[in-house]
Scaffold this motif. Sequence first.
Motif, PDB file in Angstrom:
ATOM      1  N   TRP A  68       1.022  -1.735  -0.121  1.00 42.47           N
ATOM      2  CA  TRP A  68      -0.052   0.284  -0.105  1.00 42.47           C
ATOM      3  C   TRP A  68       0.503   1.224   0.033  1.00 42.47           C
ATOM      4  CZ3 TRP A  68      -1.746   4.660   2.294  1.00 42.47           C
ATOM      5  CH2 TRP A  68      -2.546   4.355   2.048  1.00 42.47           C
ATOM      6  N   THR A 111       2.140   3.062   8.453  1.00 38.19           N
ATOM      7  CA  THR A 111       1.033   2.777   8.364  1.00 38.19           C
ATOM      8  C   THR A 111       0.751   2.313   7.006  1.00 38.19           C
ATOM      9  OG1 THR A 111       0.773   5.588   9.820  1.00 38.19           O
ATOM     10  CG2 THR A 111      -1.134   4.622   8.382  1.00 38.19           C
ATOM     11  N   CYS A 112       1.593   2.840   5.948  1.00 41.67           N
ATOM     12  CA  CYS A 112       1.571   1.859   4.630  1.00 41.67           C
ATOM     13  C   CYS A 112       1.536   0.626   4.775  1.00 41.67           C
ATOM     14  CB  CYS A 112       2.339   2.189   3.970  1.00 41.67           C
ATOM     15  SG  CYS A 112       2.540   3.583   3.290  1.00 41.67           S
ATOM     16  N   LEU A 158       0.533  -0.683   7.357  1.00 46.64           N
ATOM     17  CA  LEU A 158      -0.296  -1.706   8.535  1.00 46.64           C
ATOM     18  C   LEU A 158      -1.906  -2.075   7.592  1.00 46.64           C
ATOM     19  CD1 LEU A 158      -0.936   0.202  12.011  1.00 46.64           C
ATOM     20  CD2 LEU A 158      -0.375  -2.753  11.596  1.00 46.64           C
ATOM     21  N   LEU A 159      -1.797  -0.440   6.303  1.00 46.94           N
ATOM     22  CA  LEU A 159      -3.092  -0.548   5.379  1.00 46.94           C
ATOM     23  C   LEU A 159      -2.351  -1.874   4.453  1.00 46.94           C
ATOM     24  CD1 LEU A 159      -3.123   2.905   4.734  1.00 46.94           C
ATOM     25  CD2 LEU A 159      -4.610   1.674   6.266  1.00 46.94           C
ATOM     26  N   SER A 160      -1.889  -2.065   4.298  1.00 52.65           N
ATOM     27  CA  SER A 160      -1.487  -3.717   2.991  1.00 52.65           C
ATOM     28  C   SER A 160      -2.040  -3.934   4.141  1.00 52.65           C
ATOM     29  CB  SER A 160       0.455  -3.817   2.854  1.00 52.65           C
ATOM     30  OG  SER A 160       1.230  -2.159   2.187  1.00 52.65           O
ATOM     31  N   TRP A 202      -4.863  -4.420   5.136  1.00 55.66           N
ATOM     32  CA  TRP A 202      -5.860  -4.344   4.654  1.00 55.66           C
ATOM     33  C   TRP A 202      -6.851  -5.032   4.525  1.00 55.66           C
ATOM     34  CZ3 TRP A 202      -9.140  -2.090   8.991  1.00 55.66           C
ATOM     35  CH2 TRP A 202     -10.649  -2.185   8.659  1.00 55.66           C
ATOM     36  N   ASN A 203      -7.981  -6.311   4.761  1.00 52.79           N
ATOM     37  CA  ASN A 203      -8.705  -6.877   3.656  1.00 52.79           C
ATOM     38  C   ASN A 203      -8.266  -8.342   3.188  1.00 52.79           C
ATOM     39  OD1 ASN A 203     -11.343  -6.664   3.472  1.00 52.79           O
ATOM     40  ND2 ASN A 203     -11.643  -4.489   2.083  1.00 52.79           N
TER      41      ASN A 203
END
Lengths: 264, 583
Positions: free
Chosen positions: B310, B363-364, B366-368, B370-371
């Motif tokens: 991400w 944060t990038c 962590l967002l990677s 997601w889902n």
Amino acid sequence: LIDVSTEVLPHTIEPHPITGFYNGKFGMWLFLASEVMLFGALFSSYVLLRVGAPHGTWPTHAETHLSVPIGTFNTLVLIVSSVTMVFAWAALKMNDLAKARRFLLATAGLATLFLVIKLTFEYSPKLQHDKIWLAEGHHISGHEGQTLTGHIVEDIPGQDLVIEPDAHGGGHAEKLRIPRQHIARISTFGPEQSNYFGLYWTITGLHGLHVLGGIIVILWLALPGVALWHSRPAQFTNRVECTGLYWHFVDLVWIFVFPILYLL
Amino acid sequence: MAAHDAHSHHGGHHSHHEPGWIRKYIFSVDHKVIGVQYAVTGLLFLLFGFCLIMIMRWQLAYPGKPIPFIGAWLGIMAPGGILAPEAYNALGAMHGTIMVFLGVVPLAVGGFGNYVLPLQIGAADMAFPRLNMASYWVYFCGGVTMLASFFLPGGAAKSGWTSYPPLANIETGQTVWLIGMIFLITSSLLGSVNFIVTTAHLRAKGMSLFRMPFFVWAQLVTSFLLLLAFPPLEAAGVLQLMDRVAGTSFFMPSGLVVAGKPTEWAGGGNPLLWQHLFWFLAHPEVYVLILPAMGIVGEIIANNTRKPLWGYKTLVYSVIFLGFMSFIVWAHHMFITGMGTKISAFFATTTMIISVPSVVILTCFLLSLWNASIRFTPPMLFALAFLPMFAIGGLTGLPLGLPASDIPLHDTYYVIAHFHYVVAPGTLMALFAGIYYWFPKVTGRRMSTVLSHLHFWPTFFFLNVVFMPMFFVGMHGVSRRLYDQTNYVLGQEVQGLTVMSSWGAWMLGISQLFFIINFFWSIKGGARTQENPWSATTLEWAAPSPPPHGNFAQIPVCYCGPYEYSVPGKKRDYCPQFEPLEV
């Protein structure tokens, strides 16, 4: 050695289209960037120590006993050696190996001259030259101030110190006998005398090591290393060019060292 | 020339004479052999540095009691089995030096960088193979010098890894430390020049800058930090060496009195000068320790979430900004030196600014997640563990970046806990992740999954048992370099937490046995793998496992970005960079 570099890897000789450098030249510029940081840190230390020096501990130009004419001459020697280095590279570009070798040897010769002058007229006299700080409340008749410079003639523990003080017009004045208890500190003009001389020896010493390294590489290129010319002339020319970049940098450092240590 | 060029575009490793054993494995110019040499040496030094701290932790937990089992072997360092105060100081200084300069950096940069970077950009080798070999052997000499210092008269350095004068100018052992450091600095310099030129010049066709894997970006920025930040430490080292051997007083003030006697120095020097020069290196050095770890974690997260990383470009810009900022935050290590509120305010501000890109990177990652349908492979476990550990380390650093809260916490165990969370539970977790991830590439075999789990869970648990109590010990006011904290009432009050840390450290040591067994057993006994066991996208997986000299049968062409996972409408859930995208 298995020379992977020239068999497989790109841009060992032909420049990269974007950076405009072949590998070696790019590497040399990066190396020089790190050298800028090395000498930059030493120059910064010079500024910080000089600005923060307690009153009276940073010597005046006269107190350094450095010769500006000798320093200037050595500056010229290095500048000329940079010019001969460029001529060596230019001669190779014009396919004239014999001329290139002559210029390489001339460069190494000038660099050696620089070091010889440094050692015989600057380093070794400094180590045979002494400075004496007299203890509080003691003076020597005929001398002003609390310090005295000259050559120590006799230094036997428990006995008076015998010194030949520097005379104003050159040469030596009459010997002086100084009782031990009148002396606060004795030092040569070596690195331990003051922060100024500490920096003088450290910076010129490190620069001298760079000159020595340059001499070794240039001599190697002019003598055994020349074999590469016959198998891969372009690569040999590039080696001379990279060595030249380094050599100009070593000269440039001296252009900064000379004013801050000799003139300012 | 034309013939030579044509030849060079066809890989050409087949044309080499087979080198002899010594040329192939000892004085090799192959980046992969050098990478393995760096990694193995680095791992051995990590183990050694860890052993030093396990000895020290006995003295901390049970001050004045003889060390069990090994106390008798320590000779003059531990008379009667009890660790001597001088030996405690030496172990402390050498633990820091070894872990940072001989363990983590050689493993993260020398090991992973050397092995993986040329493969990931599709190069046959590093730009300067012989320089590469020289950089390993110079590092090796530095390591031998540091080890030898234990056996020399006066022993090893005792002034902390930071080597602050005036102490470092008068304490024994420091001269050898300085000589060792000059070797290590030279080695880093050679390595970083090589990495930058390789990344700039040797990328395969199609490998544009924004198709480079995040790992390559991280290594590139790291190399610039090493190139530009280390020379000032070299200058500082030369000045300190002059102070010690040539009688100068660069770092010694006038009128200094040691043990009731005035010292004989020319004087006029400045101890703060050392701190400035040292931290000018040592703060970027923190990022040298963490950036390669972030690079490794990025690769593994993309691979195991089966999604593009991400915010790839955001990550790249963050890492560049982080590298730049790391040069102007150094004096936040020096708030209590009295350098003035204006300077403190400047460095507090830059320190707050540098925390922004670090948070963006985390944060990038962590967002990677997601889902994603995450594959919990052994490397992924370690990479996931990196995230909270680095977050704890980073967030607890904020109070240290502000003078008001730094002053009470300075030089306490809080600081130890903070930076260990970054480099031990943080970086080391990422380095383990990298070892599990690239082991199949290096050896052609996988590491055992069962042993990996036996390694991961206790390691993750005990790292926190070691370091979490230190926050509380530090906030209670215990100073970081005490030989025996029970001499003080406040130390006695938190002695229980110190004992807990010590037991955590010894249990952590035992947990590493699973890794050591797994590492050696898997070289011969692991399950065989193909080129691309993780179904990954980056170029190193195009080469055979293990890759031969010259790496690729055919230099690959890069067709797409580094993390083309789960592209809609494709048959497979990954599109490697080395295969043309099917229409």
